[in-house]
Write a protein that holds these residues in place. Structure first.
Motif, PDB file in Angstrom:
ATOM      1  N   UNK A 128      -4.697  -7.819 -14.298  1.00  0.00           N
ATOM      2  CA  UNK A 128      -3.475  -8.580 -14.017  1.00  0.00           C
ATOM      3  C   UNK A 128      -2.744  -8.002 -12.804  1.00  0.00           C
ATOM      4  N   UNK A 129      -2.807  -6.683 -12.639  1.00  0.00           N
ATOM      5  CA  UNK A 129      -2.173  -6.083 -11.452  1.00  0.00           C
ATOM      6  C   UNK A 129      -2.889  -6.534 -10.179  1.00  0.00           C
ATOM      7  N   UNK A 130      -4.219  -6.571 -10.204  1.00  0.00           N
ATOM      8  CA  UNK A 130      -4.960  -7.040  -9.045  1.00  0.00           C
ATOM      9  C   UNK A 130      -4.665  -8.508  -8.764  1.00  0.00           C
ATOM     10  N   UNK A 131      -4.410  -9.283  -9.814  1.00  0.00           N
ATOM     11  CA  UNK A 131      -4.015 -10.676  -9.612  1.00  0.00           C
ATOM     12  C   UNK A 131      -2.726 -10.756  -8.819  1.00  0.00           C
ATOM     13  N   UNK A 132      -1.777  -9.875  -9.127  1.00  0.00           N
ATOM     14  CA  UNK A 132      -0.507  -9.866  -8.389  1.00  0.00           C
ATOM     15  C   UNK A 132      -0.738  -9.510  -6.924  1.00  0.00           C
ATOM     16  N   UNK A 133      -1.680  -8.575  -6.657  1.00  0.00           N
ATOM     17  CA  UNK A 133      -1.986  -8.185  -5.281  1.00  0.00           C
ATOM     18  C   UNK A 133      -2.677  -9.330  -4.534  1.00  0.00           C
ATOM     19  N   UNK A 134      -3.549 -10.053  -5.215  1.00  0.00           N
ATOM     20  CA  UNK A 134      -4.235 -11.178  -4.577  1.00  0.00           C
ATOM     21  C   UNK A 134      -3.232 -12.269  -4.198  1.00  0.00           C
ATOM     22  N   UNK A 135      -2.337 -12.594  -5.125  1.00  0.00           N
ATOM     23  CA  UNK A 135      -1.315 -13.606  -4.836  1.00  0.00           C
ATOM     24  C   UNK A 135      -0.437 -13.144  -3.673  1.00  0.00           C
ATOM     25  N   UNK A 136      -0.076 -11.853  -3.675  1.00  0.00           N
ATOM     26  CA  UNK A 136       0.725 -11.318  -2.576  1.00  0.00           C
ATOM     27  C   UNK A 136      -0.008 -11.389  -1.250  1.00  0.00           C
ATOM     28  N   UNK A 137      -1.312 -11.074  -1.254  1.00  0.00           N
ATOM     29  CA  UNK A 137      -2.083 -11.121  -0.018  1.00  0.00           C
ATOM     30  C   UNK A 137      -2.222 -12.525   0.539  1.00  0.00           C
ATOM     31  N   UNK A 138      -2.333 -13.510  -0.342  1.00  0.00           N
ATOM     32  CA  UNK A 138      -2.449 -14.895   0.100  1.00  0.00           C
ATOM     33  C   UNK A 138      -1.105 -15.501   0.500  1.00  0.00           C
ATOM     34  N   UNK A 139      -0.013 -14.877   0.060  1.00  0.00           N
ATOM     35  CA  UNK A 139       1.319 -15.447   0.292  1.00  0.00           C
ATOM     36  C   UNK A 139       2.074 -14.796   1.442  1.00  0.00           C
ATOM     37  N   UNK A 140       1.718 -13.570   1.800  1.00  0.00           N
ATOM     38  CA  UNK A 140       2.495 -12.846   2.802  1.00  0.00           C
ATOM     39  C   UNK A 140       2.380 -13.516   4.166  1.00  0.00           C
ATOM     40  N   UNK A 141       3.486 -14.093   4.615  1.00  0.00           N
ATOM     41  CA  UNK A 141       3.475 -14.749   5.920  1.00  0.00           C
ATOM     42  C   UNK A 141       4.692 -14.424   6.743  1.00  0.00           C
ATOM     43  N   UNK A 142       5.527 -13.515   6.240  1.00  0.00           N
ATOM     44  CA  UNK A 142       6.796 -13.249   6.903  1.00  0.00           C
ATOM     45  C   UNK A 142       6.612 -12.681   8.300  1.00  0.00           C
TER      46      UNK A 142
END
Length: 472
Positions: A128-142
């Motif tokens: 589940x922690x890796x899931x959070x990292x994957x979502x973060x990696x796909x979402x980071x656009x700032x």
């Protein structure tokens, strides 16, 4: 639009502050999951660590603390996975911002970042922690959208100064984010959160701080940030905006080159970005290995070293780079940074020979190398990014005053997204290659080879650093 520059800078500080909070926690998070999941030898973490250990064993068989090395390496692999996801998604985020607007796409990516933090707070399994990292990696656009926004509202003449905000924000947050993350790691969650009676991650307190920062950033952007995709930049001086030229030294404005020349230069800059970060990110990752191996430094001492690099880099960004780049030119400034990195690597290469006989000299070499790397951090990526943005379309329709995006491949969002993507690929690969070399051949060989690579890269940048003539 000075106001937009301030808004972007503040949002970057909030975003990068949230991004850097978990960085020092990766090894400890993995250790916590290891303890929790030892009863399941076929679990996701156990299988992942066995794979990491097998790969590490090919290059390096540690006589002691082998599990600790595996945990540290897995932390690096998590960073590489994040960069790989950024490599995949960055061009698409840029293209979407060209079509639907910077502000709209940025706010959507912020929702993904918030979701990532929410999952982290409740992640009691490694999967589940890796899931959070994957979502973060796909979402980071700032970062890439901030670069596009600053490019939208600045003229070619002041582009480099505007984009220096990104580098300054990075330097500041990499100084304060990790220590604050480490501090909150030892703090309990607020009673109001604990009263929810749900099982939380051991580091729910820093995760909650990350969530608060991301929500604050999202609300701030929703209220304060205007759409800039079709904004007309402030012009300084007289003349038609479509005829604005950059400073006399750099002359890298898009009006001095044809579309084909600009497209080719963007390809060269992407290649340079990839090669530079491929080497530099590997150096960054192995630096803590070096201090652990040779000086037996603890986390606090390593944090102080990395923090000092960040402080020096921030001072150089805010002072030297902003004042000098208009005189030196973006290509030349980047080349100087690459050369400085080569010097720092040579100092690191000879350092091991003084550790046992003259430790004071070894420490002095380490500090001198840190200064060189700080100069590199302050100059190369920001200069290459500014150079890339100057190749994007800058023309304006004479009637509407809006940008005339005649060349889709030179649209700011798409072009800068692809530029960032190339760098993220370097960040994904670099640490893996550097670790393999460090464990197989040792630090001296690794840093000598890296220095040669940087010197070669610096020499190859001469055509980019040469100032072009003004087109007639």
């Amino acid at each position: 639009m000075r106001n937009v520059e301030r808004i972007v800078f503040l949002s970057l500080v909030l975003d990068l502050f949230a991004f850097t909070i978990p960085l020092p926690l990766f090894p400890r998070i993995i250790e916590w999951y290891t303890v929790r999941e030892t009863s399941d030898p076929n679990g996701f973490l156990a299988r992942t660590l066995r794979l990491v250990s097998a790969v590490r064993g090919v290059f390096y068989k540690s006589p002691q603390n082998s599990q600790r090395w595996d945990v540290v390496l897995l932390g690096g692999l998590m960073g590489s996975a994040f960069s790989t996801l950024q490599f995949v998604v960055s061009p698409h985020i840029g293209s979407l911002s060209d079509k639907y607007g910077r502000r709209n796409v940025l706010l959507i990516t912020m929702i993904g970042n918030i979701l990532s933090a929410l999952i982290w707070i409740q992640s009691t399994t490694f999967a589940s922690y890796m899931l959070s990292r994957v979502i973060g990696g796909l979402s980071e656009g700032n970062v890439q959208l901030a670069t596009a926004i600053l490019s939208d509202v600045s003229t070619p003449a002041n582009r480099s100064k505007a984009l220096a905000h990104v580098g300054i924000a990075f330097a500041i947050c990499f100084c304060i984010g990790p220590p604050i993350g480490a501090y909150f790691a030892s703090r309990p969650v607020p009673p109001s959160v604990g009263a929810l009676e749900m099982e939380l991650n051991i580091y729910a307190a820093p995760a909650l701080l990350t969530l608060v920062l991301l929500i604050a950033e999202t609300l701030f952007l929703a209220v304060a940030l205007p759409e800039t995709r079709n904004a007309r930049p402030d012009k300084h001086g007289n003349g038609n905006p479509s005829e604005v030229l950059v400073n006399d030294k750099s002359k890298t404005a898009s009006v001095t080159r044809s579309v084909q020349e600009r497209t080719e230069l963007l390809r060269v800059l992407r290649k340079l970005h990839f090669l530079f970060l491929g080497v530099f990110s590997g150096v960054e990752f192995t630096l803590t290995f070096l201090t652990f191996d040779l000086f037996d430094w603890n986390n606090k001492q390593n944090g102080a070293l990395i923090g000092s690099i960040g402080v020096i880099s921030a001072l150089l960004q805010g002072g030297y780079v902003r004042c000098s780049i208009s005189k030196v030119g973006e290509g030349k400034m980047a080349q100087r940074g690459v050369s400085s990195c080569a010097l720092g690597l040579l100092l690191l290469a000879i350092l091991p020979h003084f550790v046992s006989t003259q430790p004071k000299i070894a420490i002095g070499l380490l500090r001198a190398a840190a200064v060189c790397l700080a100069f590199t951090s302050a100059t190369v990526v920001s200069s290459l990014t500014s150079y890339a943005s100057l190749q994007c379309d800058e023309g304006f329709d004479k009637d509407t005053g809006k940008p005339a995006a005649e060349h889709p491949e030179l649209a700011k969002g798409k072009a800068l997204g692809e530029f960032r993507s190339s760098g993220q690929l370097g960040r994904a690969i670099g640490p893996l290659l550097a670790c393999a070399s460090y464990w197989t051949f040792g630090p001296s060989v690794t840093y000598v080879v890296s220095a040669i690579a940087m010197l070669t890269l610096s020499a190859s940048m001469k055509p980019v650093a040469v100032l072009p003539r003004k087109s007639s």
